[in-house]
Motif scaffolding. Structure first.
Motif, PDB file in Angstrom:
ATOM      1  N   ASP A 199      45.829  38.439  -6.614  1.00 50.86           N
ATOM      2  CA  ASP A 199      45.266  37.683  -7.538  1.00 50.86           C
ATOM      3  C   ASP A 199      45.457  36.186  -7.300  1.00 50.86           C
ATOM      4  OD1 ASP A 199      43.514  37.384  -9.840  1.00 50.86           O
ATOM      5  OD2 ASP A 199      45.326  37.418 -11.175  1.00 50.86           O
ATOM      6  N   GLU A 200      44.438  35.581  -8.098  1.00 48.02           N
ATOM      7  CA  GLU A 200      44.657  34.122  -8.109  1.00 48.02           C
ATOM      8  C   GLU A 200      45.153  33.758  -9.573  1.00 48.02           C
ATOM      9  OE1 GLU A 200      41.294  34.796  -5.133  1.00 48.02           O
ATOM     10  OE2 GLU A 200      41.634  35.187  -7.206  1.00 48.02           O
ATOM     11  N   SER A 201      45.904  32.535  -9.705  1.00 48.94           N
ATOM     12  CA  SER A 201      46.461  32.152 -11.037  1.00 48.94           C
ATOM     13  C   SER A 201      46.489  30.684 -10.842  1.00 48.94           C
ATOM     14  CB  SER A 201      47.616  32.840 -11.419  1.00 48.94           C
ATOM     15  OG  SER A 201      47.987  32.450 -12.658  1.00 48.94           O
ATOM     16  N   LYS A 202      46.115  30.007 -12.344  1.00 48.14           N
ATOM     17  CA  LYS A 202      46.270  28.459 -12.413  1.00 48.14           C
ATOM     18  C   LYS A 202      47.630  28.209 -13.198  1.00 48.14           C
ATOM     19  CE  LYS A 202      43.592  24.613 -13.642  1.00 48.14           C
ATOM     20  NZ  LYS A 202      42.432  24.042 -14.244  1.00 48.14           N
ATOM     21  N   PHE A 203      48.351  27.430 -12.469  1.00 56.23           N
ATOM     22  CA  PHE A 203      49.435  26.850 -13.168  1.00 56.23           C
ATOM     23  C   PHE A 203      49.288  25.435 -13.584  1.00 56.23           C
ATOM     24  CE2 PHE A 203      50.553  30.437 -10.668  1.00 56.23           C
ATOM     25  CZ  PHE A 203      51.782  31.075 -11.318  1.00 56.23           C
ATOM     26  N   CYS A 204      49.559  24.780 -14.824  1.00 51.51           N
ATOM     27  CA  CYS A 204      49.569  23.728 -15.258  1.00 51.51           C
ATOM     28  C   CYS A 204      50.974  22.892 -15.688  1.00 51.51           C
ATOM     29  CB  CYS A 204      48.668  23.391 -16.560  1.00 51.51           C
ATOM     30  SG  CYS A 204      46.998  24.054 -16.140  1.00 51.51           S
ATOM     31  N   ILE A 205      50.962  21.519 -15.519  1.00 53.46           N
ATOM     32  CA  ILE A 205      52.326  21.001 -16.298  1.00 53.46           C
ATOM     33  C   ILE A 205      52.243  20.953 -17.582  1.00 53.46           C
ATOM     34  CG2 ILE A 205      53.489  18.765 -16.259  1.00 53.46           C
ATOM     35  CD1 ILE A 205      52.607  18.047 -13.592  1.00 53.46           C
ATOM     36  N   PRO A 208      45.595  17.364 -17.024  1.00 56.59           N
ATOM     37  CA  PRO A 208      47.198  17.613 -16.538  1.00 56.59           C
ATOM     38  C   PRO A 208      47.061  18.094 -15.189  1.00 56.59           C
ATOM     39  CG  PRO A 208      46.633  19.124 -17.917  1.00 56.59           C
ATOM     40  CD  PRO A 208      45.432  18.052 -18.353  1.00 56.59           C
ATOM     41  N   GLN A 209      47.965  17.662 -14.332  1.00 59.70           N
ATOM     42  CA  GLN A 209      48.034  18.218 -13.037  1.00 59.70           C
ATOM     43  C   GLN A 209      48.254  19.720 -13.091  1.00 59.70           C
ATOM     44  OE1 GLN A 209      50.065  15.697 -10.010  1.00 59.70           O
ATOM     45  NE2 GLN A 209      50.849  14.481 -11.715  1.00 59.70           N
ATOM     46  N   SER A 210      47.733  20.264 -12.073  1.00 60.16           N
ATOM     47  CA  SER A 210      47.675  22.031 -11.972  1.00 60.16           C
ATOM     48  C   SER A 210      47.756  22.099 -10.600  1.00 60.16           C
ATOM     49  CB  SER A 210      46.444  22.465 -12.608  1.00 60.16           C
ATOM     50  OG  SER A 210      45.431  22.085 -12.346  1.00 60.16           O
ATOM     51  N   ALA A 211      47.972  23.440 -10.418  1.00 58.74           N
ATOM     52  CA  ALA A 211      47.829  23.961  -9.060  1.00 58.74           C
ATOM     53  C   ALA A 211      47.303  25.604  -9.251  1.00 58.74           C
ATOM     54  CB  ALA A 211      49.360  24.430  -8.483  1.00 58.74           C
ATOM     55  N   MET A 212      46.391  25.839  -8.164  1.00 59.80           N
ATOM     56  CA  MET A 212      45.873  27.186  -8.002  1.00 59.80           C
ATOM     57  C   MET A 212      46.432  27.768  -7.125  1.00 59.80           C
ATOM     58  SD  MET A 212      43.648  29.483  -9.461  1.00 59.80           S
ATOM     59  CE  MET A 212      42.256  28.526 -10.177  1.00 59.80           C
ATOM     60  N   VAL A 213      46.969  29.248  -7.441  1.00 57.22           N
ATOM     61  CA  VAL A 213      47.637  29.818  -6.063  1.00 57.22           C
ATOM     62  C   VAL A 213      47.138  31.337  -6.159  1.00 57.22           C
ATOM     63  CG1 VAL A 213      50.056  30.822  -5.840  1.00 57.22           C
ATOM     64  CG2 VAL A 213      49.840  28.646  -7.150  1.00 57.22           C
ATOM     65  N   TRP A 214      47.312  31.570  -4.717  1.00 58.23           N
ATOM     66  CA  TRP A 214      46.944  33.120  -4.457  1.00 58.23           C
ATOM     67  C   TRP A 214      48.371  33.931  -3.992  1.00 58.23           C
ATOM     68  CZ3 TRP A 214      47.979  36.283  -0.467  1.00 58.23           C
ATOM     69  CH2 TRP A 214      47.102  37.705  -0.465  1.00 58.23           C
ATOM     70  N   GLY A 215      48.393  34.981  -4.577  1.00 60.12           N
ATOM     71  CA  GLY A 215      49.482  35.936  -4.307  1.00 60.12           C
ATOM     72  C   GLY A 215      49.201  37.388  -3.957  1.00 60.12           C
ATOM     73  N   ILE A 218      46.348  49.996   1.020  1.00 62.47           N
ATOM     74  CA  ILE A 218      45.003  49.778   0.365  1.00 62.47           C
ATOM     75  C   ILE A 218      45.135  48.443  -0.172  1.00 62.47           C
ATOM     76  CG2 ILE A 218      43.530  50.642  -1.340  1.00 62.47           C
ATOM     77  CD1 ILE A 218      44.767  53.405  -0.813  1.00 62.47           C
ATOM     78  N   PHE A 219      44.222  47.525  -0.091  1.00 65.67           N
ATOM     79  CA  PHE A 219      43.989  46.072  -0.468  1.00 65.67           C
ATOM     80  C   PHE A 219      43.199  46.288  -1.760  1.00 65.67           C
ATOM     81  CE2 PHE A 219      41.936  41.965  -0.587  1.00 65.67           C
ATOM     82  CZ  PHE A 219      43.241  41.223  -0.925  1.00 65.67           C
ATOM     83  N   GLN A 220      43.817  45.546  -2.931  1.00 65.34           N
ATOM     84  CA  GLN A 220      43.135  45.431  -4.001  1.00 65.34           C
ATOM     85  C   GLN A 220      42.794  43.894  -4.426  1.00 65.34           C
ATOM     86  OE1 GLN A 220      44.547  43.421  -6.974  1.00 65.34           O
ATOM     87  NE2 GLN A 220      42.855  43.971  -8.282  1.00 65.34           N
ATOM     88  N   HIS A 221      41.718  43.705  -4.718  1.00 62.94           N
ATOM     89  CA  HIS A 221      41.495  42.305  -5.440  1.00 62.94           C
ATOM     90  C   HIS A 221      40.148  42.677  -6.369  1.00 62.94           C
ATOM     91  CE1 HIS A 221      38.201  41.776  -1.904  1.00 62.94           C
ATOM     92  NE2 HIS A 221      38.045  42.687  -2.552  1.00 62.94           N
ATOM     93  N   ASP A 222      39.979  41.592  -7.381  1.00 62.75           N
ATOM     94  CA  ASP A 222      38.998  41.965  -8.371  1.00 62.75           C
ATOM     95  C   ASP A 222      37.769  41.490  -7.851  1.00 62.75           C
ATOM     96  OD1 ASP A 222      38.831  39.078  -8.554  1.00 62.75           O
ATOM     97  OD2 ASP A 222      40.202  38.655 -10.124  1.00 62.75           O
ATOM     98  N   LEU A 223      36.728  41.464  -8.874  1.00 58.95           N
ATOM     99  CA  LEU A 223      35.505  41.171  -8.569  1.00 58.95           C
ATOM    100  C   LEU A 223      34.758  39.931  -8.617  1.00 58.95           C
ATOM    101  CD1 LEU A 223      33.658  44.574 -10.063  1.00 58.95           C
ATOM    102  CD2 LEU A 223      34.560  44.060  -7.762  1.00 58.95           C
ATOM    103  N   GLU A 252      49.549  40.550 -12.452  1.00 60.45           N
ATOM    104  CA  GLU A 252      49.439  39.467 -13.829  1.00 60.45           C
ATOM    105  C   GLU A 252      50.751  39.463 -14.616  1.00 60.45           C
ATOM    106  OE1 GLU A 252      46.992  37.894 -14.872  1.00 60.45           O
ATOM    107  OE2 GLU A 252      45.281  38.769 -13.546  1.00 60.45           O
ATOM    108  N   ASN A 253      51.453  40.278 -14.513  1.00 69.65           N
ATOM    109  CA  ASN A 253      52.936  40.562 -15.208  1.00 69.65           C
ATOM    110  C   ASN A 253      53.869  39.574 -14.259  1.00 69.65           C
ATOM    111  OD1 ASN A 253      51.740  43.342 -15.522  1.00 69.65           O
ATOM    112  ND2 ASN A 253      53.054  42.914 -17.345  1.00 69.65           N
ATOM    113  N   LEU A 254      53.559  39.409 -13.166  1.00 68.10           N
ATOM    114  CA  LEU A 254      54.585  38.635 -12.308  1.00 68.10           C
ATOM    115  C   LEU A 254      54.267  37.119 -12.412  1.00 68.10           C
ATOM    116  CD1 LEU A 254      54.658  40.129  -8.683  1.00 68.10           C
ATOM    117  CD2 LEU A 254      56.265  40.275 -10.569  1.00 68.10           C
TER     118      LEU A 254
END
Length: 334
Positions: free
Chosen positions: A148-154, A183-190, A234-239, A273-275
């Motif tokens: 998944d991807e997630s956005k982190f903001c300061i 605000p500065q942010s970072a988009m992360v894939w994990g 098996i690889f999972q990603h959303d739509l 999402e919990n991580l």
């Protein structure tokens, strides 16, 4: 010798028993070990009873049931609106009475949880998907590489940290919290599996199909190598559009990647999402002040996630599936 209010349960039982046997109050007080006046008051209270005091209740049980129906249909209405609707139903009471009755019915005013909007078609697909996966074991879910991807903001919300200050110090520079429009942010894939987490990818541009395939090449494949070795997965990603693009599907086919079918708008089914929530909670404690500090804090928090945490999240998948079935496709608590 005690007063009536000081009588123990045993003393009350003795008094009641001896009184039924026809003993005198003098004999009873000697047996019970209390004053004769306490015996007299207890017997009198039992025979006469205490009438109800206070103002008479202004609503009936039928009125209360009517209010319960109004609240169920109007969950987001305030007290004034509930009072108006109840009045239209024939119950004229104050707003304070409405508040008391609503509390008596077991309702409390709370900030609602935010969940993705699901239309009927999406709910049906979620339910069908959950029924199909109902009998998957934890061992089978352990073969899935979730991503998944997630956005982190300061900036961490409007409330933020509190400050100790005295009266009149509202404008003291040491008591002010600075804010910025952007605000500065970072988009992360994990990615994660039951064995742990893979390397993070910090995304610096808009994610289209080409960019996403680069992420898969340089981060997803190494994650699979780290977590599964030569074993199948098996690889999972959303739509998301970049994920469901035809070129991305072709890339997965060309690389021999089996992709898990996934229902739309279903973050509650993805344990990663919990991580992200764990990492964001840790960021609130570190409170980075620059983009460099933000990136370092994200990396440190991600690296601190243990395989045990990941395994517990993967082990929750059967419960998540059951929750979707119980909710008939609607969002769950996860």
């Amino acid at each position: 010798m005690g007063k009536t209010t000081d009588l123990t349960a045993v003393q009350r039982t003795i008094i009641d028993t001896l009184h039924q046997e026809g003993k005198t109050q003098k004999e009873i007080c000697q047996k019970a070990g209390c004053s004769q006046s306490a015996v007299s008051k207890h017997i009198h209270k039992k025979s006469v009873g205490r009438g109800k005091c206070g103002r008479k209740r202004c609503t009936t049980k039928r009125d209360d049931r009517s209010l319960n129906g109004i609240v169920k249909k109007s969950r987001f209405h305030n007290l004034g609106e509930l009072q108006r609707q109840w009045a239209e139903a024939g119950v004229q009471v104050s707003k304070a009475t409405v508040h008391r009755r609503v509390r008596e019915l077991g309702y409390n005013s709370r900030i609602p949880m935010v969940k993705p909007l699901l239309n009927s078609k999406q709910r049906k697909k979620r339910l069908t998907w959950a029924i199909e996966k109902k009998h998957w074991t934890v061992a089978e879910w352990s073969k899935v590489l979730f991503s998944d991807e997630s956005k982190f903001c300061i900036s961490f919300g409007s409330q933020g940290a509190r400050v100790w200050r005295k009266a009149g110090e509202e404008q003291n520079p040491s008591c002010l919290k600075s804010s910025v429009k952007f605000p500065q942010s970072a988009m992360v894939w994990g990615a994660m599996s039951a064995a742990g987490v893979g390397p993070l990818c910090f995304i610096k541009s808009r994610v289209n199909a080409a960019v996403y395939q680069e992420i898969l090449e340089h981060y997803m494949l190494p994650s699979a190598e780290k977590l599964y070795g030569d074993d199948d997965f098996i690889f999972q990603h959303d739509l998301a559009p970049a994920h469901s693009a035809k070129s991305t599907s072709n890339w997965c086919t060309d690389h021999g990647i089996t992709v898990l079918d996934w229902p739309a708008n279903s973050p509650d089914l993805n344990p990663i999402e919990n991580l992200w929530s764990i990492v964001k909670k840790k960021l609130k404690d570190t409170r980075p002040n620059s983009a460099i500090e933000l990136k370092a804090a994200i990396e440190a928090s991600w690296a601190s996630i243990t395989p045990q945490q990941c395994h517990r999240l993967i082990a929750s998948m059967p419960r998540r599936i059951d929750a979707v079935i119980q909710a008939k496709g609607f969002p769950t608590k996860y």
